[in-house]
Motif scaffolding. Structure first.
Motif, PDB file in Angstrom:
ATOM      1  N   THR A   1       0.829  -1.213   0.000  1.00 52.97           N
ATOM      2  CA  THR A   1       0.000   0.000   0.000  1.00 52.97           C
ATOM      3  C   THR A   1       0.863   1.263   0.000  1.00 52.97           C
ATOM      4  N   GLU A   2       2.024   1.183   0.665  1.00 47.70           N
ATOM      5  CA  GLU A   2       2.937   2.333   0.658  1.00 47.70           C
ATOM      6  C   GLU A   2       3.498   2.592  -0.734  1.00 47.70           C
ATOM      7  N   GLU A   3       3.580   1.551  -1.565  1.00 45.51           N
ATOM      8  CA  GLU A   3       4.095   1.705  -2.928  1.00 45.51           C
ATOM      9  C   GLU A   3       3.001   2.016  -3.943  1.00 45.51           C
ATOM     10  N   GLY A   4       1.800   2.292  -3.456  1.00 48.63           N
ATOM     11  CA  GLY A   4       0.734   2.731  -4.349  1.00 48.63           C
ATOM     12  C   GLY A   4      -0.184   1.645  -4.848  1.00 48.63           C
TER      13      GLY A   4
ATOM     14  N   PHE B   1      12.908 -11.029  -4.433  1.00 45.57           N
ATOM     15  CA  PHE B   1      11.565 -11.579  -4.578  1.00 45.57           C
ATOM     16  C   PHE B   1      10.496 -10.669  -3.980  1.00 45.57           C
ATOM     17  N   THR B   2      10.872  -9.826  -3.034  1.00 47.44           N
ATOM     18  CA  THR B   2       9.918  -8.826  -2.556  1.00 47.44           C
ATOM     19  C   THR B   2       9.573  -7.854  -3.683  1.00 47.44           C
ATOM     20  N   ARG B   3      10.596  -7.416  -4.425  1.00 44.94           N
ATOM     21  CA  ARG B   3      10.329  -6.521  -5.563  1.00 44.94           C
ATOM     22  C   ARG B   3       9.449  -7.217  -6.608  1.00 44.94           C
ATOM     23  N   GLU B   4       9.715  -8.485  -6.864  1.00 44.67           N
ATOM     24  CA  GLU B   4       8.909  -9.192  -7.855  1.00 44.67           C
ATOM     25  C   GLU B   4       7.472  -9.376  -7.367  1.00 44.67           C
ATOM     26  N   LEU B   5       7.297  -9.609  -6.073  1.00 42.41           N
ATOM     27  CA  LEU B   5       5.939  -9.714  -5.523  1.00 42.41           C
ATOM     28  C   LEU B   5       5.197  -8.398  -5.687  1.00 42.41           C
ATOM     29  N   MET B   6       5.854  -7.284  -5.416  1.00 38.51           N
ATOM     30  CA  MET B   6       5.200  -5.984  -5.597  1.00 38.51           C
ATOM     31  C   MET B   6       4.780  -5.788  -7.056  1.00 38.51           C
ATOM     32  N   ASN B   7       5.638  -6.218  -7.977  1.00 35.34           N
ATOM     33  CA  ASN B   7       5.296  -6.090  -9.394  1.00 35.34           C
ATOM     34  C   ASN B   7       4.132  -6.998  -9.779  1.00 35.34           C
ATOM     35  N   ALA B   8       4.079  -8.182  -9.201  1.00 35.26           N
ATOM     36  CA  ALA B   8       2.944  -9.075  -9.458  1.00 35.26           C
ATOM     37  C   ALA B   8       1.648  -8.438  -8.958  1.00 35.26           C
ATOM     38  N   LEU B   9       1.707  -7.791  -7.808  1.00 38.29           N
ATOM     39  CA  LEU B   9       0.523  -7.115  -7.281  1.00 38.29           C
ATOM     40  C   LEU B   9       0.110  -5.953  -8.182  1.00 38.29           C
ATOM     41  N   ARG B  10       1.082  -5.271  -8.779  1.00 40.25           N
ATOM     42  CA  ARG B  10       0.751  -4.182  -9.711  1.00 40.25           C
ATOM     43  C   ARG B  10       0.006  -4.734 -10.934  1.00 40.25           C
ATOM     44  N   ILE B  11       0.452  -5.878 -11.438  1.00 40.35           N
ATOM     45  CA  ILE B  11      -0.225  -6.502 -12.587  1.00 40.35           C
ATOM     46  C   ILE B  11      -1.660  -6.848 -12.219  1.00 40.35           C
ATOM     47  N   LEU B  12      -1.852  -7.401 -11.020  1.00 41.69           N
ATOM     48  CA  LEU B  12      -3.202  -7.744 -10.564  1.00 41.69           C
ATOM     49  C   LEU B  12      -4.020  -6.481 -10.322  1.00 41.69           C
ATOM     50  N   ASP B  13      -3.371  -5.437  -9.830  1.00 42.75           N
ATOM     51  CA  ASP B  13      -4.076  -4.199  -9.509  1.00 42.75           C
ATOM     52  C   ASP B  13      -4.651  -3.543 -10.760  1.00 42.75           C
ATOM     53  N   ARG B  14      -3.959  -3.693 -11.888  1.00 39.38           N
ATOM     54  CA  ARG B  14      -4.477  -3.068 -13.113  1.00 39.38           C
ATOM     55  C   ARG B  14      -5.415  -3.993 -13.880  1.00 39.38           C
TER      56      ARG B  14
ATOM     57  N   SER C   1      -3.330  -0.715  -4.515  1.00 37.00           N
ATOM     58  CA  SER C   1      -4.573  -0.484  -3.786  1.00 37.00           C
ATOM     59  C   SER C   1      -4.676  -1.415  -2.581  1.00 37.00           C
ATOM     60  N   GLU C   2      -5.270  -0.898  -1.528  1.00 40.79           N
ATOM     61  CA  GLU C   2      -5.446  -1.694  -0.317  1.00 40.79           C
ATOM     62  C   GLU C   2      -6.323  -2.913  -0.586  1.00 40.79           C
ATOM     63  N   GLU C   3      -7.276  -2.750  -1.505  1.00 38.21           N
ATOM     64  CA  GLU C   3      -8.162  -3.864  -1.836  1.00 38.21           C
ATOM     65  C   GLU C   3      -7.372  -5.025  -2.450  1.00 38.21           C
ATOM     66  N   THR C   4      -6.501  -4.704  -3.410  1.00 35.85           N
ATOM     67  CA  THR C   4      -5.700  -5.761  -4.042  1.00 35.85           C
ATOM     68  C   THR C   4      -4.729  -6.378  -3.047  1.00 35.85           C
ATOM     69  N   ALA C   5      -4.021  -5.549  -2.295  1.00 38.38           N
ATOM     70  CA  ALA C   5      -3.046  -6.057  -1.328  1.00 38.38           C
ATOM     71  C   ALA C   5      -3.708  -6.966  -0.306  1.00 38.38           C
ATOM     72  N   THR C   6      -4.850  -6.562   0.198  1.00 40.17           N
ATOM     73  CA  THR C   6      -5.554  -7.355   1.203  1.00 40.17           C
ATOM     74  C   THR C   6      -6.111  -8.632   0.603  1.00 40.17           C
ATOM     75  N   GLN C   7      -6.787  -8.493  -0.548  1.00 42.23           N
ATOM     76  CA  GLN C   7      -7.432  -9.645  -1.175  1.00 42.23           C
ATOM     77  C   GLN C   7      -6.416 -10.734  -1.532  1.00 42.23           C
ATOM     78  N   VAL C   8      -5.271 -10.317  -2.090  1.00 40.65           N
ATOM     79  CA  VAL C   8      -4.285 -11.289  -2.564  1.00 40.65           C
ATOM     80  C   VAL C   8      -3.466 -11.857  -1.415  1.00 40.65           C
TER      81      VAL C   8
END
Length: 397
Positions: free
Chosen positions: A38-41, A151-164, A43-50
């Motif tokens: 969420t700090e990296e932008g 792998f933390t960076r890659e996880l954040m990128n995976a969440l960005r793909i899901l977020d869009r 959405s809280e919905e995606t971060a929480t759901q996933v």
């Protein structure tokens, strides 16, 4: 009876405590990852759901420590990947997708037979793209200390793909390391290079062959693919060759210098006259094939940092384009276990040849130490741990 049971009960409670601590540690890590997302932008919905649904996968950690590029012999690695069946299927697909591949080559400079080779190596031409949850795999690795930052960076990128909204969390399946789709892109590569080539409105690297192959071409182009060069070639070494000259990718020389040293192509002909740099690789030592590799080999390794992988891609591409098998097949030496590689590194270090950390990875540092030992012992300095050399160093099965 109670006295006999007490130690067992204590042991059971102890094991339960360790398990609970491990579980709590993973949960705490996931909570921290959710906060970071969420700090990296994201959405809280995606971060929480996933992240509320991810699971720790022990099998992922096991596979991370036993990658075939580091544990297999070149013979085993190569012969299992560059097969006649894969060559035949690759040639069929090269013809089937001729127009698409020509368009990609015109746009990116990457010839079609290379794209088909990557496709074959990564997912056997799309027949198996992985069935592990990418969010769970990446979270497992992000919460492991060995390569947590990556792998933390890659996880954040995976969440960005899901977020869009490119794909749903349930559909985001891939390899144990989080690689996705027909070309096994990591999330960071997907975000930078995935292309909607079929006009569907989304870059679908799982189901769209045009999207997958075009994205692969763009990725290779971004790493500096030279459309005027090949990846490398198998070569023949002259009688009495000084194997200490085979220093691997760290030793680049003009192709003319290798010509002057007596190297010839795999069929005994002259090497081409060209203004280009080349390195000499002996992946299976002096008994196996020798390769001169060029700048595009470096590009292939930008996809996967394994020399075995890059050699397999290059030779598979050659075969798909109509070339024949290796003139000098690799010797069928047994693969080294991680324990054997560690014992080898320790033995070299003890003898004053710096193999670097005892980590079980047969990398350039260990091979350089092997060459130094071989030179000192009056052996062919090819940097290869064949069974005879292992015996001399006291490394057993």
């Amino acid at each position: 009876m109670r006295l006999k049971q007490a130690p067992l009960l204590a042991l059971a409670v102890g094991l339960l405590s360790v398990s609970s601590i491990a579980h709590a540690s993973f949960d705490e890590c996931v909570a921290n990852l959710q906060k970071r997302a969420t700090e990296e932008g994201i959405s809280e919905e995606t971060a929480t759901q996933v992240l509320s649904k991810v699971e720790q996968i022990d099998r992922v950690l096991e596979l991370d420590r036993k990658q075939p590029e580091f544990t297999a012999s070149f013979h085993d690695y190569f012969t299992k990947r560059v097969t006649e069946q894969r060559v035949e299927r690759g040639r069929e697909l090269l013809e089937e997708h001729e127009q698409l591949l020509q368009d990609i080559t015109a746009e990116t400079g990457v010839p079609g037979h290379y794209l088909i080779a990557f496709w074959g190596l990564e997912t056997n031409f799309g027949s198996y793209t992985g069935n592990m949850s990418v969010p769970s795999s990446l979270t497992t690795l992000a919460c492991d200390q060995r390569r947590s930052d990556y792998f933390t960076r890659e996880l954040m990128n995976a969440l960005r793909i899901l977020d869009r909204g490119d794909i749903s969390p349930e559909q985001m399946e891939g390899s144990w390391a989080g690689a996705m789709g027909q070309m096994q892109f990591m999330p960071s590569v997907y975000l930078k290079h995935a292309v909607d080539a079929d006009g569907s409105g989304k870059a679908d690297l799982w189901r769209s062959i045009p999207d997958a192959l075009t994205s692969a071409g763009h990725f290779l182009e971004s790493m500096g693919w030279n459309r005027n060069e090949r990846w490398g070639r198998e070569v023949l070494l002259p009688e009495g060759f000084d194997y200490s000259q085979a220093q691997g990718r760290s030793d680049e020389r003009p192709l003319s210098e290798w010509r002057d040293m007596g190297l010839r192509n795999a069929f005994g002909g002259e090497l081409p006259v060209a203004d280009m740099e080349a390195s000499l690789l002996l992946p299976a030592g002096h008994q196996g094939p020798a390769f001169l590799v060029y700048d595009n080999f470096r590009v292939i390794m930008g996809w996967n940092r394994s020399e075995f992988y890059a050699l397999a891609v290059g030779q598979l591409a050659n075969r798909i384009a109509g070339g024949g098998p290796l003139q000098q097949p690799p010797p069928d030496h047994p693969p080294l276990s991680l324990d054997q590689v560690e014992a080898l590194q320790a033995a070299l270090n003890e003898r004053g040849h710096d193999a670097g950390p005892v980590d079980g990875i047969l990398g350039s540092g260990t091979r350089n130490a092997l060459r130094a030992f071989q030179e000192q012992a009056g052996l062919r300095a090819d940097g290869y741990p064949d069974p005879e050399l292992l015996e001399r160093l006291g490394v057993t099965d």
